[in-house]
Design an enzyme around this catalytic site. Structure first.
Site, mmCIF file in Angstrom:
data_model
loop_
_atom_site.group_PDB
_atom_site.id
_atom_site.type_symbol
_atom_site.label_atom_id
_atom_site.label_comp_id
_atom_site.label_asym_id
_atom_site.label_seq_id
_atom_site.Cartn_x
_atom_site.Cartn_y
_atom_site.Cartn_z
ATOM 1 N N SER A 1 0.831 -1.199 0.000
ATOM 2 C CA SER A 1 0.000 0.000 0.000
ATOM 3 C C SER A 1 0.861 1.243 0.000
ATOM 4 O O SER A 1 2.067 1.186 0.228
ATOM 5 C CB SER A 1 -0.938 0.026 1.201
ATOM 6 O OG SER A 1 -0.206 0.428 2.342
ATOM 7 N N LYS A 2 0.203 2.365 -0.273
ATOM 8 C CA LYS A 2 0.912 3.631 -0.423
ATOM 9 C C LYS A 2 1.756 3.947 0.813
ATOM 10 O O LYS A 2 2.858 4.464 0.712
ATOM 11 C CB LYS A 2 -0.111 4.741 -0.655
ATOM 12 C CG LYS A 2 0.427 5.790 -1.596
ATOM 13 C CD LYS A 2 -0.432 7.017 -1.728
ATOM 14 C CE LYS A 2 -1.859 6.759 -2.157
ATOM 15 N NZ LYS A 2 -2.576 7.958 -2.540
ATOM 16 N N ARG A 3 1.200 3.625 1.963
ATOM 17 C CA ARG A 3 1.926 3.928 3.199
ATOM 18 C C ARG A 3 3.254 3.184 3.281
ATOM 19 O O ARG A 3 4.163 3.574 3.990
ATOM 20 C CB ARG A 3 1.064 3.579 4.413
ATOM 21 C CG ARG A 3 0.346 4.782 4.988
ATOM 22 C CD ARG A 3 -0.577 4.369 6.106
ATOM 23 N NE ARG A 3 -1.609 3.470 5.590
ATOM 24 C CZ ARG A 3 -1.906 2.283 6.112
ATOM 25 N NH1 ARG A 3 -1.246 1.836 7.144
ATOM 26 N NH2 ARG A 3 -2.855 1.556 5.603
#
Ligand code: GLU
Length: 464
Positions: A245-247
């Site tokens: 994910s982006k995080r």
């Protein structure tokens, strides 16, 4: 006669092209190409509030970069509303869909009561016409949703290309909303009409959709449409075992393009996430198409491995033409505000450094030294001692006197200075590197110096 294989990728334009979607696109594309079929790009933009043109542009650009060429599309769902409405009208007529006037508040109340009774929450089919059932008159001023009349019993079964046989009992499945009160169709309905209209034979998509497939199969049946084969590809996990994910770092294809990865490396690496062909790790686009027959797709999640991606990219950088790398390095330098051209010296610089770089960003890090003043770290600068400075000045004079500026002449000047000052090569080469390149580690010093102009090298040594 055998049907032409037709696959598709159907991204929602609510952001960049996610690596997971890119991998599914790659599988769908490779499958179609392997069987001499066709690959379709469809833009699923029915989430009007979140869909943007900018996102469509990014998706198209990423597909182009990866070389995933499509035979049809992009087809936009929002331009097909008329078609969906026509199908809905037929379904309402046939009784496979019905209007539901329950308000959100009523549905909340319904679920609350189900929870209080200890039941699993579900739509209680209150607006579904049934023999012998009398429905209340439609309330004034409530726009209805349209629901699919899902079969109440029986089992939905399919043989998933990736996961094998899957069965779900219809009693587990609600009557799904297929058109929202605002008149926009929902994903599970539009996807079926599209896959049907576009003659899609094989649907590859992410695992997260596996729970949607029973509804879709039931809708296919309700429409009398032939079923495609489904293949649900497992998720990609980050280093920490969580869904990528982006995080947890870059997840867009574009970020990797900007980060100095080559598309053939990305393609090769993505293909190995959840698919294999024996022990093959490095293969071309042509080999992938030759091998990708729908077998050997993994059922377990794939692990994103940045170190392996770097290794694959380094391999392709070594193989890449200097012309191409020079053009990419020029782009990378432009991002740093350095204006350069892919001229002859640039080609030679690229050739000199490419073997030690995992990305074109790293390559640009090397090449940048030819365009900026040296800024050695404190530790490196400590090599420029007073004791070595006379030798460096003598070298500057020897280099300034060279009639030809090439590796052999530079090497001769270095040797002459070593002898005159009783030094060993590293004792001189290190400080020369620091003074001219701003760093102590480089490939062979004569090769590195040759790619500066004579004037710059002499000047940097004299300035000390
Ligand atoms: N728009 C859906 C997505 O991006 C497509 C899923 C499918 O391939 O059916 O997840």
């Amino acid at each position: 006669m055998k049907k032409t294989v037709r696959t598709r990728i159907a991204p929602s334009p609510t952001g960049f092209l996610h690596l997971g979607t890119a991998r599914t696109a790659l599988f769908s594309w490779a499958y179609a190409r392997h069987y001499g079929g066709e690959f379709v790009l469809r833009i699923e933009d029915t989430d009007v509030a979140r869909s943007t043109q900018d996102s469509v542009d990014q998706i198209l650009q990423a597909m182009r970069w990866l070389g995933l060429d499509y035979d049809e599309g992009p087809i936009y769902q929002m331009r097909r509303l008329e078609r969906y409405n026509a199908v809905i009208a037929q379904m309402l007529e046939a009784g496979t869909a019905y209007r539901c006037y329950a308000t959100p508040a009523e549905l909340d109340e319904m679920r609350e009561a189900q929870r209080a009774r200890g039941e699993k929450t579900h739509y209680d089919r209150r607006w579904r016409p049934e023999p012998g059932k009398v429905l209340p008159p439609p309330p004034e001023g409530v726009a209805p949703a349209i629901r699919f009349a899902n079969p109440v019993d029986g089992v939905v079964t399919w043989d998933d290309v990736v996961k094998g046989p899957i069965s779900i009992a219809n009693r587990e499945i609600d009557d799904l909303i297929i058109v929202r009160p605002d008149g926009v169709p929902t994903y599970n309905f539009a996807v079926v009409v599209d896959d049907w209209d576009m003659n899609i034979t094989h649907v590859f998509r992410g695992d997260e959709h596996v729970n949607n497939t029973p509804w879709q199969i039931n809708i296919f049946h309700a429409l009398g449409a032939p079923l495609p084969q489904f293949g649900h590809v497992p998720v990609i996990l980050g280093d920490d075992g969580q869904k990528l994910s982006k995080r947890r770092g870059a997840v867009s294809v574009t970020a990797y393009e900007e980060g100095g990865y080559l598309p053939e490396a990305m393609l090769n690496y993505l293909a190995r996430l959840g698919w294999s062909h024996g022990d093959e790790e490095l293969f071309s686009r042509r080999q992938l198409v030759e091998w990708f027959d729908g077998e050997h797709l993994s059922r377990s999640p794939a692990q994103w491995d940045p170190a392996k991606l770097s290794w694959v990219n380094a391999h392709y950088i070594k193989q890449a033409d200097n012309d191409r790398l020079a053009a990419l390095v020029v782009q990378q330098l432009a991002r740093r505000g350095i204006e350069a051209t892919a001229d002859e010296p640039m080609l030679r610089r690229v050739a000199l450094f490419k073997d030690r770089c995992a990305t074109t960003v790293e390559l640009a890090d090397w090449v940048a030294m030819y365009f900026s003043e040296p800024q050695p770290s404190e530790a490196d600068a400590a090599q420029l001692t007073d004791a070595i400075k006379p030798a460096l000045q003598a070298l500057a004079d020897a280099l300034a006197a060279l009639p030809a500026w090439d590796k052999a002449s530079i090497s001769a000047a270095l040797k002459q200075t070593l002898q005159a000052h009783g030094l060993k090569m590293p004792q001189l080469a290190m400080p020369v590197r620091v003074a001219v390149c701003g760093r102590a580690q480089t490939p062979s010093v004569d090769a590195v110096l040759e790619l500066f102009t004579q004037a710059i090298v002499v000047d940097r040594l004299r300035k000390l």
